[in-house]
Design a protein around this motif. Structure first.
Motif, PDB file in Angstrom:
ATOM      1  N   LEU A  74      -4.761  -1.570   2.390  1.00  0.00           N
ATOM      2  CA  LEU A  74      -4.517  -2.998   2.521  1.00  0.00           C
ATOM      3  C   LEU A  74      -5.589  -3.740   1.740  1.00  0.00           C
ATOM      4  O   LEU A  74      -6.780  -3.468   1.914  1.00  0.00           O
ATOM      5  CB  LEU A  74      -4.585  -3.409   4.003  1.00  0.00           C
ATOM      6  CG  LEU A  74      -4.502  -4.898   4.309  1.00  0.00           C
ATOM      7  CD1 LEU A  74      -3.089  -5.424   4.046  1.00  0.00           C
ATOM      8  CD2 LEU A  74      -4.908  -5.161   5.757  1.00  0.00           C
ATOM      9  N   ALA A 107      -6.191  -7.339   9.394  1.00  0.00           N
ATOM     10  CA  ALA A 107      -6.518  -5.921   9.188  1.00  0.00           C
ATOM     11  C   ALA A 107      -6.340  -5.126  10.483  1.00  0.00           C
ATOM     12  O   ALA A 107      -5.836  -4.000  10.457  1.00  0.00           O
ATOM     13  CB  ALA A 107      -7.946  -5.775   8.664  1.00  0.00           C
ATOM     14  N   TRP A 134      -2.582  -4.721  11.049  1.00  0.00           N
ATOM     15  CA  TRP A 134      -2.074  -3.757  10.084  1.00  0.00           C
ATOM     16  C   TRP A 134      -2.440  -2.331  10.507  1.00  0.00           C
ATOM     17  O   TRP A 134      -1.595  -1.432  10.468  1.00  0.00           O
ATOM     18  CB  TRP A 134      -2.651  -4.087   8.705  1.00  0.00           C
ATOM     19  CG  TRP A 134      -2.265  -3.135   7.626  1.00  0.00           C
ATOM     20  CD1 TRP A 134      -1.129  -3.157   6.873  1.00  0.00           C
ATOM     21  CD2 TRP A 134      -3.031  -2.009   7.163  1.00  0.00           C
ATOM     22  NE1 TRP A 134      -1.142  -2.121   5.967  1.00  0.00           N
ATOM     23  CE2 TRP A 134      -2.291  -1.414   6.131  1.00  0.00           C
ATOM     24  CE3 TRP A 134      -4.262  -1.478   7.525  1.00  0.00           C
ATOM     25  CZ2 TRP A 134      -2.748  -0.289   5.457  1.00  0.00           C
ATOM     26  CZ3 TRP A 134      -4.725  -0.356   6.851  1.00  0.00           C
ATOM     27  CH2 TRP A 134      -3.966   0.228   5.833  1.00  0.00           C
ATOM     28  N   ARG A 181       0.053   0.890  11.445  1.00  0.00           N
ATOM     29  CA  ARG A 181      -0.002   2.164  10.716  1.00  0.00           C
ATOM     30  C   ARG A 181      -0.276   3.325  11.667  1.00  0.00           C
ATOM     31  O   ARG A 181       0.259   4.411  11.493  1.00  0.00           O
ATOM     32  CB  ARG A 181      -1.063   2.135   9.615  1.00  0.00           C
ATOM     33  CG  ARG A 181      -0.792   1.146   8.493  1.00  0.00           C
ATOM     34  CD  ARG A 181       0.632   1.270   7.976  1.00  0.00           C
ATOM     35  NE  ARG A 181       1.010   0.265   7.020  1.00  0.00           N
ATOM     36  CZ  ARG A 181       1.604  -0.899   7.324  1.00  0.00           C
ATOM     37  NH1 ARG A 181       1.854  -1.238   8.566  1.00  0.00           N
ATOM     38  NH2 ARG A 181       1.970  -1.734   6.373  1.00  0.00           N
TER      39      ARG A 181
END
Length: 157
Positions: free
Chosen positions: A8, A20, A23, A27
């Motif tokens: 990212l 972040a 994200w 993931r």
């Protein structure tokens, strides 16, 4: 074992830290690591610390990378890296109880199984690794196991 590598790009804006974390959670979930696993909670905290350091201390864009196990095994390692374009080395600091910052690298040192940094081009890469244990016997010695947290209290603020 297969390893999934994702990344990212992070802008030099403190609001990017929350993006972040979100994200990283998505993931991890896609890799079969549940959000309530201690490993996931620890990794998201480490993402927050390392991305915050990159954003606050360099004022430059950074790249967050995760290397995730592609299949669940008895043990697996999750690797987190944050690369930025500042050539300033990360320096752990000693701060008193009143300081509002300066504990990030101490936290990384205390929570990660391994961590370090290396020069990369005109900048650097800071990395840390967490070992995931999926069997009860292995969990006794891994940070991903609940036993690593016995006797400790955490408060989210």
């Amino acid at each position: 074992m297969q390893v999934l590598q994702v990344q990212l790009e992070v802008r030099p804006d403190p609001a990017e830290v929350g993006r972040a974390r979100k994200w990283a959670r998505s993931r991890l979930a896609g890799s079969g690591i549940a959000a309530d696993e201690p490993l996931a909670e620890t990794l998201v905290l480490l993402v927050s610390e390392l991305v915050t350091n990159a954003v606050v201390h360099t004022g430059r864009p950074a790249v967050l990378r995760l290397s995730l196990p592609g299949t669940a095994g008895e043990t697996a390692t999750v690797r987190l890296e944050v690369a930025d374009t500042s050539n300033r080395a990360p320096v752990p600091r000693c701060v008193d109880g009143e300081a509002t910052g300066g504990r990030g690298l101490a936290l990384v040192n205390g929570l990660a199984d391994r961590w370090g940094w290396s020069p990369e081009g005109a900048g650097k890469r800071i990395w840390c690794e967490l070992d995931r244990c999926t069997t009860s016997r292995a969990a006794q010695s891994c940070i991903g196991g609940a036993s690593a947290y016995e006797g400790l209290a955490f408060e989210a603020v």
